[in-house]
Structure formats: C-alpha cells, structure tokens
Design a protein around this motif. Structure first.
Motif, mmCIF file in Angstrom:
data_model
loop_
_atom_site.group_PDB
_atom_site.id
_atom_site.type_symbol
_atom_site.label_atom_id
_atom_site.label_comp_id
_atom_site.label_asym_id
_atom_site.label_seq_id
_atom_site.Cartn_x
_atom_site.Cartn_y
_atom_site.Cartn_z
ATOM 1 N N GLY A 210 0.828 -1.193 0.000
ATOM 2 C CA GLY A 210 0.000 0.000 0.000
ATOM 3 C C GLY A 210 0.868 1.251 0.000
ATOM 4 N N PRO A 211 0.329 2.387 -0.465
ATOM 5 C CA PRO A 211 1.123 3.612 -0.608
ATOM 6 C C PRO A 211 1.793 4.089 0.671
ATOM 7 N N ALA A 212 1.102 4.022 1.793
ATOM 8 C CA ALA A 212 1.658 4.573 3.032
ATOM 9 C C ALA A 212 2.952 3.874 3.433
ATOM 10 N N ARG A 213 3.043 2.569 3.236
ATOM 11 C CA ARG A 213 4.248 1.827 3.593
ATOM 12 C C ARG A 213 5.256 1.793 2.455
ATOM 13 N N ALA A 214 4.775 1.859 1.222
ATOM 14 C CA ALA A 214 5.689 1.755 0.075
ATOM 15 C C ALA A 214 6.459 3.052 -0.158
ATOM 16 N N GLU A 215 5.824 4.192 0.033
ATOM 17 C CA GLU A 215 6.459 5.458 -0.341
ATOM 18 C C GLU A 215 7.751 5.744 0.419
#
Length: 246
Positions: A210-215
């Motif tokens: 998911g974006p929150a962990r990937a970014e």
C-alpha cells in the motif's frame, strides 16, 4: 492464482505506463525456434496484465486473445487494446477447446501459476505443432543486483528473479515429452529515476504494502539512485529469459 498476484490490480495504471516492453529480437527468436512467423497464428497471451506483450504480439500479425484474471489489469488492457478479445481466466483453467491454439505465451506471469495444472492446460489447448513460450525481463547489471540486495532486506515479501531455471525443471517434470528450448537476449532502456521508481512501485511486493508503507521505501531508493545517477537518468539493463516447450 495467489492474492499477491492479484495485488497488481491496485497499481494497474502505473504498471501499464512504467513496465518495460520486450525487444524485437524476442519475437524473432520465437519465430525461429517454432519455425513459423507469428503472422496469422492464434496466440493465447495468458496473464496478459495490461497488454504489454499482447500489443507487441499483435503488431507482429498474431491473432491474439488476452487471458487475464485481474479486473483492474484487464480494464487497462481493454482501454489500450479495445479490439483484442479479453477473457477473464487464469492459466490453471483455460476456457478454450482442445488443440485450438498455435502458441500459448506467458510474459512475466507464468511464475504466478501452479505449474502442475498450468502446464497440462497449456499443452491441452495447443495444436500438435504448437508451443508454450514463457519469458521474463530480468534486471542484469551490477547496480541492479545491488538494488535487489537492498530491497531484499528492506521490503517485506521481496522475491528475486530466479525463475527461468525452475521453469525448465518443472516442465521436464510435468511434461517430459515436451522439447525444451532456452535462450537469453540482452537489451537496455534509458529512463528517468522517477520512471524507474514507478517501475519498482508496480512490483507485487510494493503493491501489496500500500502507498503509506511503500512510499518511504521508494524514497530511500531514490536517494540511493541519485547517488549513483546524479543526472537523474538510469540505464536499465535486462536479460530476457525465454523458455519454449514444443
């Protein structure tokens, strides 16, 4: 088909724009090894994703049917290639009659199947002189190897690219009667750091985070890349690992 395989639906648009194509030499080699041009041949492109290989096969004159289980990936494919038939299915259960395809292809997707079922299914739908073609773009340079080592320690669920050797072994186990052919082709593309990071972000293990962990993880990688490539441009080197079962 695993949940991780279907995670691509969350990044389907990014996948369509960021993933690399395949070099013309790949399709030349398929024609050489199968002994026939792609023009006019009925091809089932399984795990077609957003249609990267589908488009290139059609450009070579093949009559392509795209087979893709993910609704998000399939939607991207249909938007880009509205005239290509699209069937929502997986390689373990191909909804086609026996001996009706000249070629079954898996571009960057066969490792998501259960080979105990996907190999017999491919051989079932192939005509007697048909072929199963499997290929992957594998990053192939010292800097990309170092990148994979970093990602392996930082990104949960990271998996490498050691699939081609397993492919030949599995085909030999499940379908010992098939003739197996293997080729390696080298090519490069030049992209921006942002485009390279978008490519990384379209991988399954980043999509699953998911974006929150990937970014934050991609931001770390941006720092590493700009240290190596201060111009902001990256030359990606690939080896295409191609296996055919005839």
């Amino acid at each position: 088909m695993t949940d991780l395989a279907l995670s691509f639906d969350a990044v389907a648009a990014q996948y369509a724009t960021a993933r690399p194509d395949y070099p013309p030499e790949l399709f030349d080699t398929i024609e050489e090894l199968t002994g026939a041009p792609l023009t006019g041949r009925r091809v089932l492109d399984v795990g077609a994703g957003t249609g990267i290989a589908t488009r290139l096969l059609r450009a070579r004159g093949a009559r392509v049917i795209a087979v893709e289980p993910g609704p998000g990936m399939g939607a991207q494919l249909h938007a880009a290639l509205p005239d290509v038939p699209l069937v929502r299915a997986a390689g373990e259960h191909l909804p086609f009659a026996d001996a009706t395809a000249d070629l079954v292809t898996y571009a960057q997707s066969w490792h998501w199947t259960d080979p105990q079922r996907s190999i017999p299914e491919a051989l079932r739908v192939l005509r007697p002189d048909g072929a199963l073609a499997l290929w992957w773009n594998v990053p192939d340079s010292p800097w990309s190897a170092a990148q994979e080592e970093r990602l392996a320690t930082r990104v949960p669920g990271h998996h490498g690219f050691g699939v081609a050797v397993d492919t030949e072994r599995l085909i030999a186990t499940v379908a010992p009667e098939a003739t197996r052919l293997h080729r390696r082709l080298n090519w490069t593309r030049r992209v921006t750091v942002d485009a390279h990071l978008a490519h990384l972000g379209s991988r399954s293990y980043f999509a699953a985070l998911g974006p929150a962990r990937a970014e934050p993880l991609l931001a770390q990688e941006r720092t590493e890349l700009l240290r190596l490539f201060p111009s902001g441009e990256v030359q990606e080197h690939y080896t295409v690992e191609l296996t055919l079962a005839v």
